[in-house]
Design a protein around this motif. Structure first.
Motif, PDB file in Angstrom:
ATOM      1  N   GLY A   1       0.784  -1.222   0.000  1.00  0.00           N
ATOM      2  CA  GLY A   1       0.000   0.000   0.000  1.00  0.00           C
ATOM      3  C   GLY A   1       0.816   1.272   0.000  1.00  0.00           C
ATOM      4  O   GLY A   1       0.417   2.255   0.639  1.00  0.00           O
ATOM      5  N   SER A   2       1.931   1.283  -0.729  1.00  0.00           N
ATOM      6  CA  SER A   2       2.833   2.439  -0.691  1.00  0.00           C
ATOM      7  C   SER A   2       2.843   3.256  -1.971  1.00  0.00           C
ATOM      8  O   SER A   2       3.502   4.298  -2.035  1.00  0.00           O
ATOM      9  CB  SER A   2       4.260   1.965  -0.398  1.00  0.00           C
ATOM     10  N   VAL A   3       2.124   2.820  -3.015  1.00  0.00           N
ATOM     11  CA  VAL A   3       2.231   3.429  -4.343  1.00  0.00           C
ATOM     12  C   VAL A   3       0.856   3.908  -4.799  1.00  0.00           C
ATOM     13  O   VAL A   3      -0.160   3.238  -4.568  1.00  0.00           O
ATOM     14  CB  VAL A   3       2.816   2.414  -5.359  1.00  0.00           C
ATOM     15  N   ASP A   4       0.827   5.064  -5.446  1.00  0.00           N
ATOM     16  CA  ASP A   4      -0.423   5.592  -5.995  1.00  0.00           C
ATOM     17  C   ASP A   4      -0.650   5.182  -7.439  1.00  0.00           C
ATOM     18  O   ASP A   4      -1.786   4.927  -7.850  1.00  0.00           O
ATOM     19  CB  ASP A   4      -0.432   7.120  -5.909  1.00  0.00           C
ATOM     20  N   VAL A   5       0.423   5.145  -8.223  1.00  0.00           N
ATOM     21  CA  VAL A   5       0.312   4.851  -9.655  1.00  0.00           C
ATOM     22  C   VAL A   5       1.447   3.931 -10.064  1.00  0.00           C
ATOM     23  O   VAL A   5       2.614   4.183  -9.732  1.00  0.00           O
ATOM     24  CB  VAL A   5       0.362   6.144 -10.503  1.00  0.00           C
ATOM     25  N   LEU A   6       1.114   2.875 -10.788  1.00  0.00           N
ATOM     26  CA  LEU A   6       2.103   1.969 -11.379  1.00  0.00           C
ATOM     27  C   LEU A   6       1.942   1.968 -12.890  1.00  0.00           C
ATOM     28  O   LEU A   6       0.826   1.818 -13.401  1.00  0.00           O
ATOM     29  CB  LEU A   6       1.905   0.547 -10.863  1.00  0.00           C
ATOM     30  N   PHE A   7       3.060   2.127 -13.612  1.00  0.00           N
ATOM     31  CA  PHE A   7       3.062   1.994 -15.054  1.00  0.00           C
ATOM     32  C   PHE A   7       3.675   0.653 -15.436  1.00  0.00           C
ATOM     33  O   PHE A   7       4.779   0.321 -14.997  1.00  0.00           O
ATOM     34  CB  PHE A   7       3.888   3.108 -15.707  1.00  0.00           C
ATOM     35  N   ALA A   8       2.949  -0.126 -16.247  1.00  0.00           N
ATOM     36  CA  ALA A   8       3.480  -1.347 -16.857  1.00  0.00           C
ATOM     37  C   ALA A   8       3.331  -1.176 -18.366  1.00  0.00           C
ATOM     38  O   ALA A   8       2.408  -1.712 -18.991  1.00  0.00           O
ATOM     39  CB  ALA A   8       2.739  -2.575 -16.353  1.00  0.00           C
ATOM     40  N   VAL A   9       4.212  -0.377 -18.940  1.00  0.00           N
ATOM     41  CA  VAL A   9       4.144  -0.018 -20.354  1.00  0.00           C
ATOM     42  C   VAL A   9       5.132  -0.885 -21.131  1.00  0.00           C
ATOM     43  O   VAL A   9       6.339  -0.827 -20.909  1.00  0.00           O
ATOM     44  CB  VAL A   9       4.451   1.483 -20.553  1.00  0.00           C
ATOM     45  N   HIS A  10       4.595  -1.713 -22.032  1.00  0.00           N
ATOM     46  CA  HIS A  10       5.389  -2.664 -22.822  1.00  0.00           C
ATOM     47  C   HIS A  10       6.223  -3.566 -21.915  1.00  0.00           C
ATOM     48  O   HIS A  10       7.421  -3.740 -22.108  1.00  0.00           O
ATOM     49  CB  HIS A  10       6.259  -1.923 -23.846  1.00  0.00           C
ATOM     50  N   ILE A  11       5.529  -4.150 -20.928  1.00  0.00           N
ATOM     51  CA  ILE A  11       6.168  -5.044 -19.960  1.00  0.00           C
ATOM     52  C   ILE A  11       5.545  -6.432 -19.971  1.00  0.00           C
ATOM     53  O   ILE A  11       6.243  -7.443 -20.050  1.00  0.00           O
ATOM     54  CB  ILE A  11       6.084  -4.450 -18.541  1.00  0.00           C
ATOM     55  N   LEU A  12       4.212  -6.523 -19.906  1.00  0.00           N
ATOM     56  CA  LEU A  12       3.566  -7.816 -19.718  1.00  0.00           C
ATOM     57  C   LEU A  12       3.889  -8.791 -20.841  1.00  0.00           C
ATOM     58  O   LEU A  12       3.996 -10.010 -20.601  1.00  0.00           O
ATOM     59  CB  LEU A  12       2.048  -7.643 -19.603  1.00  0.00           C
ATOM     60  N   GLU A  13       4.054  -8.290 -22.050  1.00  0.00           N
ATOM     61  CA  GLU A  13       4.319  -9.177 -23.184  1.00  0.00           C
ATOM     62  C   GLU A  13       5.686  -9.850 -23.103  1.00  0.00           C
ATOM     63  O   GLU A  13       5.966 -10.803 -23.834  1.00  0.00           O
ATOM     64  CB  GLU A  13       4.187  -8.420 -24.511  1.00  0.00           C
TER      65      GLU A  13
ATOM     66  N   ARG B   1      -0.751  -5.645  -4.473  1.00  0.00           N
ATOM     67  CA  ARG B   1      -0.229  -5.553  -3.096  1.00  0.00           C
ATOM     68  C   ARG B   1       0.318  -4.165  -2.792  1.00  0.00           C
ATOM     69  O   ARG B   1       0.065  -3.611  -1.707  1.00  0.00           O
ATOM     70  CB  ARG B   1       0.869  -6.606  -2.879  1.00  0.00           C
ATOM     71  N   VAL B   2       1.076  -3.575  -3.716  1.00  0.00           N
ATOM     72  CA  VAL B   2       1.801  -2.341  -3.404  1.00  0.00           C
ATOM     73  C   VAL B   2       0.959  -1.087  -3.633  1.00  0.00           C
ATOM     74  O   VAL B   2       1.306  -0.020  -3.132  1.00  0.00           O
ATOM     75  CB  VAL B   2       3.118  -2.247  -4.203  1.00  0.00           C
ATOM     76  N   LEU B   3      -0.152  -1.208  -4.377  1.00  0.00           N
ATOM     77  CA  LEU B   3      -0.976  -0.029  -4.616  1.00  0.00           C
ATOM     78  C   LEU B   3      -1.804   0.334  -3.387  1.00  0.00           C
ATOM     79  O   LEU B   3      -2.327  -0.538  -2.697  1.00  0.00           O
ATOM     80  CB  LEU B   3      -1.909  -0.262  -5.802  1.00  0.00           C
ATOM     81  N   ARG B   4      -1.936   1.635  -3.159  1.00  0.00           N
ATOM     82  CA  ARG B   4      -2.843   2.122  -2.131  1.00  0.00           C
ATOM     83  C   ARG B   4      -4.287   1.922  -2.584  1.00  0.00           C
ATOM     84  O   ARG B   4      -4.553   1.826  -3.785  1.00  0.00           O
ATOM     85  CB  ARG B   4      -2.595   3.612  -1.870  1.00  0.00           C
ATOM     86  N   PRO B   5      -5.245   1.899  -1.650  1.00  0.00           N
ATOM     87  CA  PRO B   5      -6.656   1.895  -2.064  1.00  0.00           C
ATOM     88  C   PRO B   5      -6.935   3.086  -2.980  1.00  0.00           C
ATOM     89  O   PRO B   5      -6.549   4.215  -2.684  1.00  0.00           O
ATOM     90  CB  PRO B   5      -7.401   2.023  -0.728  1.00  0.00           C
ATOM     91  N   GLY B   6      -7.570   2.815  -4.101  1.00  0.00           N
ATOM     92  CA  GLY B   6      -7.815   3.858  -5.085  1.00  0.00           C
ATOM     93  C   GLY B   6      -6.664   4.094  -6.034  1.00  0.00           C
ATOM     94  O   GLY B   6      -6.773   4.929  -6.942  1.00  0.00           O
ATOM     95  N   GLY B   7      -5.554   3.380  -5.861  1.00  0.00           N
ATOM     96  CA  GLY B   7      -4.420   3.508  -6.771  1.00  0.00           C
ATOM     97  C   GLY B   7      -4.729   2.914  -8.133  1.00  0.00           C
ATOM     98  O   GLY B   7      -5.750   2.240  -8.322  1.00  0.00           O
ATOM     99  N   THR B   8      -3.817   3.131  -9.076  1.00  0.00           N
ATOM    100  CA  THR B   8      -4.074   2.724 -10.454  1.00  0.00           C
ATOM    101  C   THR B   8      -2.863   2.020 -11.059  1.00  0.00           C
ATOM    102  O   THR B   8      -1.726   2.481 -10.912  1.00  0.00           O
ATOM    103  CB  THR B   8      -4.417   3.943 -11.340  1.00  0.00           C
ATOM    104  N   LEU B   9      -3.142   0.921 -11.750  1.00  0.00           N
ATOM    105  CA  LEU B   9      -2.157   0.243 -12.589  1.00  0.00           C
ATOM    106  C   LEU B   9      -2.467   0.576 -14.037  1.00  0.00           C
ATOM    107  O   LEU B   9      -3.557   0.278 -14.528  1.00  0.00           O
ATOM    108  CB  LEU B   9      -2.218  -1.268 -12.372  1.00  0.00           C
ATOM    109  N   HIS B  10      -1.514   1.232 -14.722  1.00  0.00           N
ATOM    110  CA  HIS B  10      -1.665   1.564 -16.132  1.00  0.00           C
ATOM    111  C   HIS B  10      -0.921   0.522 -16.967  1.00  0.00           C
ATOM    112  O   HIS B  10       0.287   0.338 -16.801  1.00  0.00           O
ATOM    113  CB  HIS B  10      -1.076   2.945 -16.440  1.00  0.00           C
ATOM    114  N   VAL B  11      -1.649  -0.150 -17.846  1.00  0.00           N
ATOM    115  CA  VAL B  11      -1.071  -1.176 -18.720  1.00  0.00           C
ATOM    116  C   VAL B  11      -1.124  -0.701 -20.164  1.00  0.00           C
ATOM    117  O   VAL B  11      -2.139  -0.146 -20.611  1.00  0.00           O
ATOM    118  CB  VAL B  11      -1.841  -2.508 -18.594  1.00  0.00           C
ATOM    119  N   MET B  12      -0.032  -0.893 -20.875  1.00  0.00           N
ATOM    120  CA  MET B  12      -0.006  -0.693 -22.326  1.00  0.00           C
ATOM    121  C   MET B  12       0.866  -1.795 -22.921  1.00  0.00           C
ATOM    122  O   MET B  12       1.981  -2.017 -22.463  1.00  0.00           O
ATOM    123  CB  MET B  12       0.550   0.681 -22.687  1.00  0.00           C
TER     124      MET B  12
END
Length: 241
Positions: free
Chosen positions: A130-142, A156-167
């Motif tokens: 719960g320590s992060v507000d925004v995570l970027f996973a840009v050209h990672i999952l592939e 796990r690491v996102l705060r409530p209301g946080g966002t994971l951005h996937v591209m």
């Protein structure tokens, strides 16, 4: 196989879409009394909305995100907005030499100009719960044979209301297979599976936004607590078949 007819927009069309979105947002902000006094700047780059500025309460940010995300043509809503005077903690996963925004914390397995901390993204992230507000996973999952452990770590690491951005590259575009280091093919339906088809007890996600421009898929996800209701069918119908 209708999806294979998708054609990525030209640079000229992307510029026109950004111009349309800029005008549409300005008009909406003028006519919605809830938005007029919020100090949030909204810009558009190739269909992705970029939010900066400051709001007093989390609900204010949720309102702006939701209103921007409802504009036709928006592929994602990326936020770096202060809430209640606090600067958001934003982390770039697998950033390499280039971060999405200067000032982000960059994590990667290999040293590079933009990397602040070395980390194996297939293992436990060196970030507190719960320590992060925004995570970027840009050209990672592939690039990951099994990306679900990373998605679970993001939860796990996102705060409530946080966002994971996937591209990621869309599976039907040549970019998905042209890079020999790509080991997974993704679609918007993959995002649906992440949100709705995990086994009982797995971390749960709510899709804030999901889309495809014919070359890449985009998704904005926020973590759901275990006892939260699932997304409504009306909400899911905006993004998924």
């Amino acid at each position: 196989m209708v999806a294979l007819t998708l054609t990525p927009p030209s640079a000229e069309r992307l510029r026109a879409v950004d111009e349309f979105l800029t005008e549409a947002w300005a008009d909406q902000a003028r006519h919605d009394s809830r938005l007029r006094d919020l100090a949030v700047e909204v810009g558009f780059d190739r269909g992705v909305a970029h939010l900066t500025g400051e709001v007093g309460e989390p609900d204010d940010l949720r309102l702006v995100r939701d209103r921007v995300g409802r504009l036709a043509g928006v592929l994602g809503v990326w936020c770096r907005v202060r809430v209640g005077g606090r600067e958001p903690v934003v982390v770039d996963l697998g950033c390499g030499a280039t971060k999405q925004w200067p000032g982000n914390l960059g994590l990667d397995i290999c040293p590079a100009a933009g990397v602040d901390t070395l980390a194996d993204l297939s293992s436990t992230l060196p970030l507190a719960d719960g320590s992060v507000d925004v995570l970027f996973a840009v050209h990672i999952l592939e690039h990951l044979i099994d990306f679900l452990p990373l998605v679970d770590e993001a939860h796990r690491v996102l705060r409530p209301g946080g966002t994971l951005h996937v591209m990621s590259p869309w599976w039907g575009h040549v970019n998905a297979v042209a890079d020999p280091t790509h080991v997974r093919l993704l679609d918007v339906q993959t995002i649906k599976g992440i949100c709705l088809q995990r086994p009982p007890g797995a971390p749960r996600w709510h899709p804030l936004h999901a889309g495809c421009d014919g070359a890449s898929i985009f998704a904005d996800l926020t973590p759901l607590p275990p006892d939260a209701p699932p997304p409504t069918q009306a909400h899911l119908a905006r993004f998924f078949a």
